[in-house]
Enzyme design. Structure first.
Site, mmCIF file in Angstrom:
data_model
loop_
_atom_site.group_PDB
_atom_site.id
_atom_site.type_symbol
_atom_site.label_atom_id
_atom_site.label_comp_id
_atom_site.label_asym_id
_atom_site.label_seq_id
_atom_site.Cartn_x
_atom_site.Cartn_y
_atom_site.Cartn_z
ATOM 1 N N CYS A 113 40.215 -24.712 -9.676
ATOM 2 C CA CYS A 113 40.188 -23.506 -10.511
ATOM 3 C C CYS A 113 38.763 -22.954 -10.487
ATOM 4 O O CYS A 113 37.813 -23.656 -10.826
ATOM 5 C CB CYS A 113 40.606 -23.867 -11.939
ATOM 6 N N CYS A 124 39.600 -11.474 -24.866
ATOM 7 C CA CYS A 124 40.878 -11.984 -25.362
ATOM 8 C C CYS A 124 40.597 -12.920 -26.531
ATOM 9 O O CYS A 124 39.720 -13.780 -26.435
ATOM 10 C CB CYS A 124 41.629 -12.724 -24.255
ATOM 11 N N CYS A 127 40.570 -16.900 -26.189
ATOM 12 C CA CYS A 127 39.801 -17.462 -25.067
ATOM 13 C C CYS A 127 38.348 -17.693 -25.472
ATOM 14 O O CYS A 127 37.661 -16.761 -25.897
ATOM 15 C CB CYS A 127 39.877 -16.488 -23.892
ATOM 16 N N CYS A 343 44.138 -17.032 -17.520
ATOM 17 C CA CYS A 343 42.859 -16.713 -16.909
ATOM 18 C C CYS A 343 41.754 -16.979 -17.917
ATOM 19 O O CYS A 343 41.830 -16.597 -19.072
ATOM 20 C CB CYS A 343 42.828 -15.267 -16.420
HETATM 21 S S1 SF4 Z 1 38.271 -15.042 -19.108
HETATM 22 FE FE1 SF4 Z 1 40.405 -14.226 -18.940
HETATM 23 S S2 SF4 Z 1 41.375 -14.897 -20.892
HETATM 24 FE FE2 SF4 Z 1 39.143 -15.073 -21.184
HETATM 25 S S3 SF4 Z 1 38.491 -13.122 -22.074
HETATM 26 FE FE3 SF4 Z 1 38.262 -12.937 -19.854
HETATM 27 S S4 SF4 Z 1 40.165 -12.026 -19.157
HETATM 28 FE FE4 SF4 Z 1 40.575 -12.830 -21.217
#
Ligand code: SF4
Length: 363
Positions: A113, A124, A127, A343
């Site tokens: 990954c 988000c 996250c 993600c």
């Molecule tokens: S890394 Fe992915 S899940 Fe986290 S804020 Fe960015 S777009 Fe959203």
């Protein structure tokens, strides 16, 4: 710092075959030597010119003087009980940054990954990477370098198949050109040689990027970080939805020209009491009706953010409803894989923490 910055143009990592050919020609060498370096660097993972025995000794010495191969440096690594290794990689060129890469061994393959940005600006709510904000885009070399470092560090235990998922830190489609330049090397049978069928890119729903990806000759599978059953609900956890609303996003998905054996993957992080009701499941099934789609349900892993994990019975009910409606659905198990769930769920970027022993969040 001046010495580091001067390496940006000198570093061969991330250069395409054509770029290496031109570079060699500009040095007064035959262009085909660039192709030989391309093969030695990416297919054979030789990071030292001295080990590129397909080149004449004088050229090897000249290259060592005039250019370099600078990989991301392993600053720290954390190995979880299931064998998953989370790397904190230090990037030296230009603006220094730390990023995270995860190596996940399985029975017949390994999945890596990778991150595409240092931090992320998409914000988000579920996250942890979002809490860092965006430091900068990664270069093609820094993206390819993550795969090479992880493969090289595990070279004695590699399985025949390698999968890559662009689900680490960052929104890949907001760093489109570098991501595609890296993918062309990673998916090239003459370079890193990962099959496009074994590669996936996860986006929060950047519609112009999806439309560009649709035009690419070689591309990874497309994964969409869905996480909601309505646009109003999605607004609350993914502010990007205000710019690219769910209806338009799904419209772009419907228009995405899927090839034989290609499918869309929808990632759905289940947040207890927020998006995990039977009614949510019914709505998700309706949203995805008539699409060649798979759904990955990802029970939320408790962390520092104000969400709770869904009850296993509720997860099962959600899964069952989707299945009954004809949607192909999987529940991700809670091994190290969950560090790359949707993600950018690579949570504790250590670019801003001093903790040496930060646990792999989901293991
Ligand atoms: S890394 Fe992915 S899940 Fe986290 S804020 Fe960015 S777009 Fe959203």
């Amino acid at each position: 710092m001046a010495a580091q910055e001067s390496n940006i143009g000198r570093n061969l990592l991330g250069k395409s075959k054509e770029e290496l050919r031109s570079l060699l020609e500009s040095l007064g060498e035959p262009g085909y030597r660039g192709g030989q370096i391309y093969h030695a660097l990416y297919a054979e993972r030789r990071f030292d010119f001295g080990a590129m025995t397909n080149l004449p000794a004088a050229l090897r010495e000249r290259l060592a003087r005039e250019v370099c191969i600078e990989l991301p440096r392993i600053a720290r690594s954390h190995r979880s009980l299931d064998g998953t290794v989370r790397y904190v990689l230090a990037l030296g060129d230009a603006k220094a940054a730390n990023i995270e890469t995860v190596f996940m061994p399985e029975e017949n393959r390994q999945t890596i990954c990778i991150s595409t940005q240092a931090g992320c600006a998409v914000d988000c709510r579920f996250c942890l990477t979002a809490t860092l904000g965006l430091t900068r885009n990664l270069t093609a070399g820094e993206i390819v370098g993550q795969v090479l470092v992880a493969l090289d560090d595990n070279r004695d235990a590699l399985k025949p198949q390698t999968n890559i998922v662009l689900m680490g830190q960052g929104e890949p489609l907001l760093n489109y050109d570098a991501v595609m330049a890296a993918l062309r090397i990673l998916l090239d049978p003459e370079a890193v040689a990962i099959s496009p069928r074994h590669a996936a890119l996860s986006t929060s729903g950047i519609i112009p990027g999806i439309e560009r990806l649709a035009q690419e000759k070689v591309r990874p599978h497309l994964a969409i970080s869905l996480n909601a059953s309505s646009s109003e609900q999605r607004d609350k956890i993914m502010p990007i939805n205000r710019k690219y609303p769910l209806e338009k996003l799904l419209d772009a998905c419907r228009k995405y020209p899927l090839r034989p054996r290609e499918w869309l993957l929808f990632e759905y992080v289940l947040l207890n009491g927020f998006n995990d009701s039977p009614e949510d499941a019914q709505r998700v099934a309706k949203l995805l009706a008539n699409m060649r789609a798979k759904v990955n349900l990802i029970p939320w892993n408790p962390g520092e953010l104000p969400f709770r994990r869904s009850d296993p019975a509720r997860v099962e009910e959600f899964r069952r409803i989707l299945l009954d409606k004809g949607v192909l659905v999987f529940v991700r198990d809670s091994r190290g894989q969950d560090v790359m769930a949707a993600c950018g769920q690579l949570a504790l970027s250590e670019s801003q923490t001093a903790s040496e022993q930060a646990p792999v969040p989901a293991s």
